[in-house]
Write a protein that holds these residues in place. Sequence first.
Motif, short mmCIF file in Angstrom:
data_model
loop_
_atom_site.label_atom_id
_atom_site.label_comp_id
_atom_site.label_asym_id
_atom_site.label_seq_id
_atom_site.Cartn_x
_atom_site.Cartn_y
_atom_site.Cartn_z
N SER A 58 38.72 -16.84 112.23
CA SER A 58 39.32 -17.99 111.56
C SER A 58 38.30 -19.10 111.39
CB SER A 58 40.49 -18.52 112.37
OG SER A 58 41.47 -17.53 112.51
N SER A 61 35.85 -18.13 108.62
CA SER A 61 36.38 -18.24 107.27
C SER A 61 36.61 -19.70 106.90
CB SER A 61 37.66 -17.42 107.13
OG SER A 61 38.58 -17.83 108.09
N GLY A 62 37.06 -20.51 107.87
CA GLY A 62 37.26 -21.94 107.57
C GLY A 62 35.96 -22.61 107.18
N SER A 65 34.46 -21.18 103.87
CA SER A 65 35.13 -21.62 102.65
C SER A 65 34.59 -22.99 102.23
CB SER A 65 36.64 -21.65 102.86
OG SER A 65 37.03 -22.85 103.50
N CYS A 66 34.35 -23.87 103.23
CA CYS A 66 33.79 -25.19 102.91
C CYS A 66 32.36 -25.07 102.37
CB CYS A 66 33.79 -26.08 104.15
SG CYS A 66 35.42 -26.36 104.78
N PHE A 99 32.02 -21.10 87.48
CA PHE A 99 32.40 -21.80 88.71
C PHE A 99 33.82 -21.42 89.14
CE2 PHE A 99 34.63 -25.60 90.34
CZ PHE A 99 33.96 -25.74 91.54
N VAL A 100 34.74 -21.37 88.19
CA VAL A 100 36.13 -21.04 88.52
C VAL A 100 36.23 -19.60 89.02
CG1 VAL A 100 38.42 -20.68 87.51
CG2 VAL A 100 37.12 -22.73 86.94
N ASN A 103 34.88 -19.25 92.51
CA ASN A 103 35.78 -19.86 93.48
C ASN A 103 36.96 -18.96 93.78
OD1 ASN A 103 35.70 -22.52 94.87
ND2 ASN A 103 34.76 -23.09 92.91
N HIS A 107 37.83 -17.58 97.51
CA HIS A 107 39.06 -17.86 98.24
C HIS A 107 39.85 -16.60 98.53
CE1 HIS A 107 38.56 -22.08 98.58
NE2 HIS A 107 38.28 -22.20 97.29
N ILE A 110 38.22 -15.37 101.62
CA ILE A 110 38.56 -16.23 102.74
C ILE A 110 39.97 -15.94 103.23
CG2 ILE A 110 39.02 -18.64 103.38
CD1 ILE A 110 36.07 -17.93 103.20
N MET A 111 40.92 -15.76 102.30
CA MET A 111 42.31 -15.49 102.70
C MET A 111 42.39 -14.19 103.49
SD MET A 111 44.30 -17.81 102.03
CE MET A 111 45.87 -17.03 102.27
N LEU A 114 40.92 -14.80 107.06
CA LEU A 114 41.41 -15.92 107.85
C LEU A 114 42.19 -15.44 109.07
CD1 LEU A 114 41.30 -18.99 107.61
CD2 LEU A 114 43.41 -18.91 106.34
N GLY A 115 42.86 -14.29 108.94
CA GLY A 115 43.56 -13.66 110.07
C GLY A 115 44.75 -14.44 110.55
#
Lengths: 115, 436
Positions: A58, A61-62, A65-66, A99-100, A103, A107, A110-111, A114-115
């Motif tokens: 977690s 991934s947090g 993502s940043c 860019f989109v 992203n 994400h 990341i999802m 994230l667990g």
Amino acid sequence: MARSTSKDAQALFQSLRSAYVATPSSLKIIDLYVCFAVFTAIIQVVYMAVVGSFPFNSFLSGVLSCVGTAVLAVCLRIQVNKENKEFKDLPPERAFADFVLCNLVLHLVIMNFLG
Amino acid sequence: MAKFLLYITLTISLLPFLAISFSPEIPTDRRVLVLLDDFAVKSSHSLFFDSLKSRGFELEFKLADDPNIGLQRYGQYLYDALVLFCPSVERFGGSINVASIADFVDSGHDLIIAADTNASDLIREISTESGVDFDENAAAMVIDHTGYAVSNTDGDHTLIASDDLIKSDVILGSKNIEAPVLFQGIGHSVNPANSLVLQVLAASPSSYSANPQSKLSSPPSLTGSAISLVSVIQARNNARIVVAGSLSMFSNRFFRSGVQKAGSSTKYQKSGNEEFLTELSKWVFHERGHLKALNVRHHKVGESDEPSMYRISDDLDYSVEIYEWSGTSWEPYVTNDVQLQFYMMSPYVLKTLSTDKKGLYSTSFKVPDVYGVFQFKVEYQRLGYTSLSLSKQIPVRPFRHNEYERFLPAAYPYYGASFSMMVGFFIFTVVHLYSK
């Protein structure tokens, strides 16, 4: 020379601010966005140092993502900057679409992590 | 007629019980072959034999050079135990030889060897096979000028009164043997590196092994308490062997004789031989100190079925029942030092089992955070008792993907950061598109 350090620093800041005021507002928005991402990442690292690295996936991934968001935003800023001659053939619409897309991929990963 | 038929069926159905012999269920020996040098020993040592007979043993006396003796017939052993009261035999009759006696012991049967002065090479060889070495000097006897037994004739101090017995209730019984044990014969040494051999009756520190008839020209090879008078061996297959350096210590004369140790004022009416050898024969013929373990069970706490596999950090219960053979029945074995290992190349968990004093040993523990193929192991080896070695294999698996914890409170800041990045991305997109 040593006497005037604070004065020099002030002068440096002054010139930096006056130069930055001239920056187009769309680039300023991107800068703000990057600052927000980096600030969130720093908060998480401090939280991990305090609480411990237990849900490590977690945490990763947090933070990633940043960091990923910040990196992608910087890339967008380089590509849409009109003064940057390297990308003058690349239309800003194309840069934004890239860019989109990046992203969305970021994400999605990341999802999953994230667990 | 009907009554007769009933008797026949009853007899046939009882046959397996009548033909009882050494078995895991009844470990006490039944059929004993006694090999003698001459039949005079049968009457001169009758007290020892009678005590065996009165405890239910079937003794079969044969001369050691009888051409018809054999331990096996058609691949089956005819006897559960062998008593060698034939110290001077040079060659056994029939099919018995050193190798067949070693095979007899290797298949879990018991053996009593009594040597004496001028013991033959054959008896020495069998003893060496069993792990004890008699003094190589053929004429040597154990001599003790301070610990001898006082007698009317001023002898050569080869009749020893020894009271240096092993302190073990399981080998010598719970009753303390007070009178010294009379011994006249040869000494042997046991290899200290051999953990299966135990000195049961040791010589006193002042004794030595030499020829009493001749002058001592060189230092004796065996001296002091390194000399063993009687030793026992329990092999890894729980076969038991007694080696005694004296045949006469089993005799009626020694059993009945009074004893007074030199330098001691107490005179005992009866030597300790009878008690000592009776208790020792109970041990060697598995009337005592024989353990069995059964009903090894393990399951998760709160369940009763044995699973085929555990998951890491499961809580489990383990239990095993241990009984001791008392000569007639299986009694609960009560102790506090049985340990269980949860073992994969090294013990990850080592726990002392707690007992309910009725034979049931149990414990519960948490499976360690390591997955692989483990074993439940109980290795129980105690002096005089048969060894218990139980192992049961069980695999331990890691968490399945859906068994991990989710939505941990500690991870909420990370979740929040990720979602705020997504919301930030959305807002940024809108702002970026409409800020021109």
